[in-house]
Design an enzyme around this catalytic site. Structure first.
Site, PDB file in Angstrom:
ATOM      1  N   GLN A 265      -5.471   1.624  -5.502  1.00 29.61           N
ATOM      2  CA  GLN A 265      -4.781   2.299  -6.679  1.00 29.61           C
ATOM      3  C   GLN A 265      -4.148   1.949  -7.497  1.00 29.61           C
ATOM      4  OE1 GLN A 265      -6.214   5.501  -8.687  1.00 29.61           O
ATOM      5  NE2 GLN A 265      -7.979   5.541  -7.184  1.00 29.61           N
ATOM      6  N   SER A 266      -4.017   1.127  -7.691  1.00 26.56           N
ATOM      7  CA  SER A 266      -2.677  -0.215  -8.460  1.00 26.56           C
ATOM      8  C   SER A 266      -2.355   0.397  -9.783  1.00 26.56           C
ATOM      9  CB  SER A 266      -3.283  -1.485  -7.988  1.00 26.56           C
ATOM     10  OG  SER A 266      -1.519  -1.982  -8.622  1.00 26.56           O
ATOM     11  N   ASN A 267      -0.685   0.854  -9.429  1.00 31.41           N
ATOM     12  CA  ASN A 267      -0.302   1.029 -11.131  1.00 31.41           C
ATOM     13  C   ASN A 267       0.090  -0.293 -12.065  1.00 31.41           C
ATOM     14  OD1 ASN A 267      -0.252   4.579 -10.614  1.00 31.41           O
ATOM     15  ND2 ASN A 267       1.184   3.350  -9.303  1.00 31.41           N
TER      16      ASN A 267
ATOM     17  N   CYS B   6      -1.731  -2.860 -11.223  1.00 29.99           N
ATOM     18  CA  CYS B   6      -2.883  -3.440 -11.523  1.00 29.99           C
ATOM     19  C   CYS B   6      -3.458  -2.886 -12.935  1.00 29.99           C
ATOM     20  CB  CYS B   6      -4.021  -3.216 -10.645  1.00 29.99           C
ATOM     21  SG  CYS B   6      -3.929  -4.834  -8.954  1.00 29.99           S
TER      22      CYS B   6
ATOM     23  N   TYR C  76      -9.391   0.969 -15.332  1.00 27.43           N
ATOM     24  CA  TYR C  76      -9.900  -0.602 -14.371  1.00 27.43           C
ATOM     25  C   TYR C  76     -10.580  -0.916 -15.690  1.00 27.43           C
ATOM     26  CZ  TYR C  76      -7.103  -0.832 -10.245  1.00 27.43           C
ATOM     27  OH  TYR C  76      -5.837  -0.155  -9.665  1.00 27.43           O
TER      28      TYR C  76
END
Ligand SMILES: *Cc1c(COP(=O)(O)O)cnc(C)c1O
Length: 331
Positions: free
Chosen positions: A74-76, A78, A115
């Site tokens: 859950q990367s901000n 990325c 994404y």
């Protein structure tokens, strides 16, 4: 320092606001202000936008047509790197590290949904502890084989160049608080991959601001993070043109708010998210700013700020709320 010498793309119009939080301040018996970097540009804002202004300018200068980066599931970082790539017309491949075993869910909401919506070129998932640099290099090699020109952005965008985004933020804070006639006595920031904490430290130290900074760790141990921040801050300061070494005494990390681990919930995180939402209508996130908010609240309740003005650096992350519903509501 003169940052105008360094190539930069612009993803935010103007400055992010500094706001007084009267209800939260009354609740905590402290003077709490907030720097709203959750309102930065690109998809849903957050701190990576500032770093990407410098990193994407470098990628474009090097003729890249494809961006590769890495983050948690859950990367901000990325999400925002992908958004910047979309804006610049570049392809973007993501390597996702499953820091919590079994946590990748192809159908998950939050950043994972974004994404897909933003049209990611590919997603690859790798177990915790694997060699992420090698994983990104492998993707880069495939891009080269196909005739493309890849550019690798490290996790969190936290190299010296990316950290310049927060050197710039430090200068923005000094100019803004001067205009407001608001002396700041303490700054509280999240400390993760470190570019934010390091950049702020470099910018404030090079300007002799004399503002104590507390970095609240969201993952690393204090004894590992402090030397890392010091080194990265020194590199960022030098890249910005300040010939200084960051002294050890300006780098303070507190790691007691991490709880059981990165992205794993704590009761204090849930309390912080609810308190900010219900007193000020401001959304924190469960992975970074919720735990940093927990640190701020604990420090305020312990009287550590006295009657000084505290600036809480809000680094964004609200899309993750939609993936962590139970943790946020405490249900
Ligand atoms: C990445 C991130 C952080 C941590 O910043 P670093 O520069 O990696 O230390 C804090 N808050 C949010 C919302 C983030 O996405």
């Amino acid at each position: 320092m003169h940052l105008a010498r360094i190539p930069r793309r612009r993803y935010t119009a103007g400055q992010t606001p500094i706001e007084f939080l009267p209800n939260l301040s009354a609740e905590l018996g402290a003077q709490i202000y907030i720097k709203r970097d959750d309102l930065l540009g690109l998809t849903s804002g957050g701190n990576k936008t500032r770093k990407l202004e410098f990193l994407m300018a470098d990628a474009l200068a090097k003729g890249a047509d494809t961006i590769i980066t890495v983050g948690a599931v859950q990367s901000n970082h990325c999400r925002l790197t992908l958004a910047a790539a979309v804006k610049e017309g570049l392809a973007c491949h993501l390597l996702l590290e499953e820091r919590v075993p079994g946590s990748y869910d192809v159908d998950a909401s939050g950043n994972n949904l974004l994404y897909k919506l933003l049209g990611v070129s590919s997603i690859r998932v790798t177990p915790a502890g694997s060699d992420l640099a090698a994983g990104m290099e492998e993707i880069a090699e495939e891009v080269r084989q196909a005739g493309g020109t890849p550019y690798i952005i490290p996790g969190g965008g936290s190299n010296p160049l990316g950290s310049l985004g927060y050197v710039a933020c430090a200068e923005e804070i000094l100019a803004q608080t001067f205009e407001m006639g608001l002396p700041i006595d303490h700054l509280v920031t999240p400390s993760g991959s470190g570019g934010t904490h390091a950049g702020i430290t470099a910018g404030l130290t090079a300007n002799n601001a004399g503002i104590p900074i507390t970095g609240i760790s969201v993952r690393p141990k204090k004894e590992d993070q402090e030397p890392k921040i010091r080194e990265l801050a020194t590199q960022a300061a030098r890249l910005a043109g300040a010939d200084i070494d960051i002294p050890a005494e300006v780098v303070t990390v507190r790691d007691e708010f991490v709880g059981p681990g990165y992205s794993l919930p704590t009761a204090e995180m849930t309390e912080a998210i609810q308190l900010f939402a219900r007193t000020e209508g401001i959304l924190l996130d469960p992975v970074y700013t919720g735990k940093t908010g927990a640190g701020l609240i604990a420090m305020a309740r312990a009287g550590e700020f006295g009657d000084g003005n505290v600036l809480f650096l809000h680094t964004g992350g609200s899309p993750a709320i939609y993936h962590y519903q139970q943790e946020v509501l405490g249900a």
